[in-house]
Design a protein around this motif. Structure first.
Motif, short mmCIF file in Angstrom:
data_model
loop_
_atom_site.label_atom_id
_atom_site.label_comp_id
_atom_site.label_asym_id
_atom_site.label_seq_id
_atom_site.Cartn_x
_atom_site.Cartn_y
_atom_site.Cartn_z
N ARG A 220 39.21 -92.15 54.53
CA ARG A 220 40.31 -92.57 55.40
C ARG A 220 39.83 -92.66 56.86
O ARG A 220 40.08 -93.64 57.55
N VAL B 241 37.22 -95.64 57.12
CA VAL B 241 37.74 -97.01 57.03
C VAL B 241 38.57 -97.35 58.27
O VAL B 241 38.64 -98.52 58.66
N ARG B 242 39.15 -96.36 58.90
CA ARG B 242 39.91 -96.65 60.13
C ARG B 242 38.95 -96.99 61.28
O ARG B 242 39.34 -97.65 62.23
N PRO C 26 42.60 -101.76 58.76
CA PRO C 26 41.59 -101.54 57.72
C PRO C 26 41.69 -102.60 56.62
O PRO C 26 42.79 -102.90 56.16
N TYR D 151 43.52 -99.85 49.63
CA TYR D 151 44.45 -98.72 49.69
C TYR D 151 45.35 -98.78 50.91
O TYR D 151 46.10 -97.85 51.18
N PHE D 152 45.25 -99.88 51.68
CA PHE D 152 46.01 -99.95 52.93
C PHE D 152 47.27 -100.80 52.76
O PHE D 152 47.22 -101.92 52.26
N GLU D 153 48.38 -100.25 53.19
CA GLU D 153 49.65 -100.97 53.20
C GLU D 153 50.36 -100.62 54.50
O GLU D 153 50.39 -99.44 54.88
N LEU E 179 53.48 -100.58 61.92
CA LEU E 179 52.14 -100.02 61.75
C LEU E 179 51.06 -101.06 62.04
O LEU E 179 50.04 -100.76 62.64
N TYR F 281 48.12 -100.67 64.78
CA TYR F 281 46.68 -100.89 64.56
C TYR F 281 46.14 -101.93 65.53
O TYR F 281 45.03 -101.79 66.06
N TYR G 299 47.05 -88.42 65.93
CA TYR G 299 48.33 -88.97 65.48
C TYR G 299 48.36 -89.16 63.95
O TYR G 299 49.30 -88.70 63.30
N PHE G 300 47.34 -89.77 63.40
CA PHE G 300 47.35 -90.04 61.95
C PHE G 300 47.05 -88.76 61.15
O PHE G 300 47.72 -88.47 60.17
N ASP G 301 46.02 -88.04 61.56
CA ASP G 301 45.59 -86.87 60.76
C ASP G 301 46.26 -85.57 61.22
O ASP G 301 46.11 -84.55 60.54
N GLU H 11 55.83 -88.71 71.48
CA GLU H 11 54.73 -89.47 70.87
C GLU H 11 54.05 -90.35 71.91
O GLU H 11 54.65 -90.82 72.83
#
Lengths: 186, 111
Positions: free
Chosen positions: A35, A38-39, A105, A109-111, A116, A120, A138-140, A186
């Motif tokens: 993850r 790929v980001r 990405p 597996y990316f949607e 979003l 990106y 933010y993501f993790d 945020e």
């Protein structure tokens, strides 16, 4: 709360059962490594290669691990560095403004929804350090202290990077769609 | 095991996770090529290297007046080592021996 995964890896490592320590690390974190990779490289097969190359470095480095951080933090650092090395080899730094799909990405597996995708796209406008700091935070949802160890930067510098990233992302997303709103934290 | 509902839009199914784990373990296994053999090889290569280097220095030191340019072939160096008159560095030894020679040498040692 104790991190039972980290404890199990540490126990295996302490007993010099490096095979077992590596196997646990892979079992618990392979997806997270992918993850993260790929980001950064934005390409599925390259992200798989990054994970593979990083695995070799993690395995070779395991006996010499100094215990200054968690195993997963140390391994993340290797994955991030490997991904950045791949990216530099490709000489891709900034992505085109015109196409919203660029910056996302390219992975089976990316949607993503439109918000979003816009996020990106906005991320792709950022300098490398800000982009990765934002992704890890933010993501993790990683704590600043851990991100600072992964990226090898001070917590203060990291917080500055993160907040600059958030401000620039907000501006860019507002430019894309003035209706976007943001939580105050945020 | 892995985040199925991630903020980054990357949803990794269980099968894909297993595939990634397998990739990591395969990469690890491929770096583990018989460590006992490697250690044995390094031990003997280091000995040979040390012998060759010592030999070169000894030859230069003992006969400075009669020094001539002599081409040291791999075979000559090997013979010198076997006769116990030269020492080799690790790098020199690794260049001196081809794979077949190393295999034959180690087989002869009956390790």
């Amino acid at each position: 709360m104790p991190d039972t995964r980290e404890i199990a890896i540490h126990e295996a490592w302490s007993a010099k059962a490096y095979d077992q320590a590596f196997s646990l690390l892979a079992t618990h974190h392979a997806s997270d490594f992918y993850r993260t990779a790929v980001r950064i490289v934005l390409d599925h097969s390259q992200a798989q290669d990054v994970v593979q190359e990083a695995s070799i470095k993690i395995w070779k480095g395991l006996p010499a691990f100094e215990g200054k951080s968690k195993f997963s933090t140390w391994a993340y650092r290797i994955v991030v560095n490997e991904a950045l090395a791949f990216l530099r080899k490709r000489k891709v730094r900034h992505l085109a403004l015109e196409d919203l799909h660029i910056g996302q990405p390219d992975s089976p597996y990316f949607e993503a929804d439109d918000v979003l995708k816009a996020l990106y796209h906005s991320l792709s406008m950022l300098p490398e350090k800000q982009r990765i700091a934002f992704q890890l935070r933010y993501f993790d949802e990683k704590p600043y202290a851990e991100i600072s160890k992964i990226l090898g930067t001070s917590v203060g510098g990291l917080k500055a990077n993160y907040h600059h990233a958030v401000e620039r992302i907000k501006l860019e997303m507002k430019r894309l769609n003035p209706d976007y709103t943001f939580d105050s934290n945020e | 095991m892995n985040k199925m509902n991630s903020k980054d839009g990357i949803q990794i199914p269980s099968a894909a996770h297993q595939d990634l784990v397998k990739r990591m373990l395969t990469a690890q296994e491929q770096t583990q090529t018989n460590p006992l053999f490697q250690r044995t090889l390094y031990y003997w290569a280091a000995s040979i290297a040390a012998a060759l280097v010592t030999g070169f220095f000894a030859l230069n030191h003992l006969a400075p007046a009669n020094r001539q340019n002599i081409e040291i072939t791999n075979d000559l160096a090997w013979d010198a080592y076997q006769a116990g008159v030269v020492d080799l560095s690790l790098e020199d030894a690794s260049q001196l021996l081809d794979n077949e020679s190393i295999d034959a040498f180690i087989n002869d040692l009956n390790i």
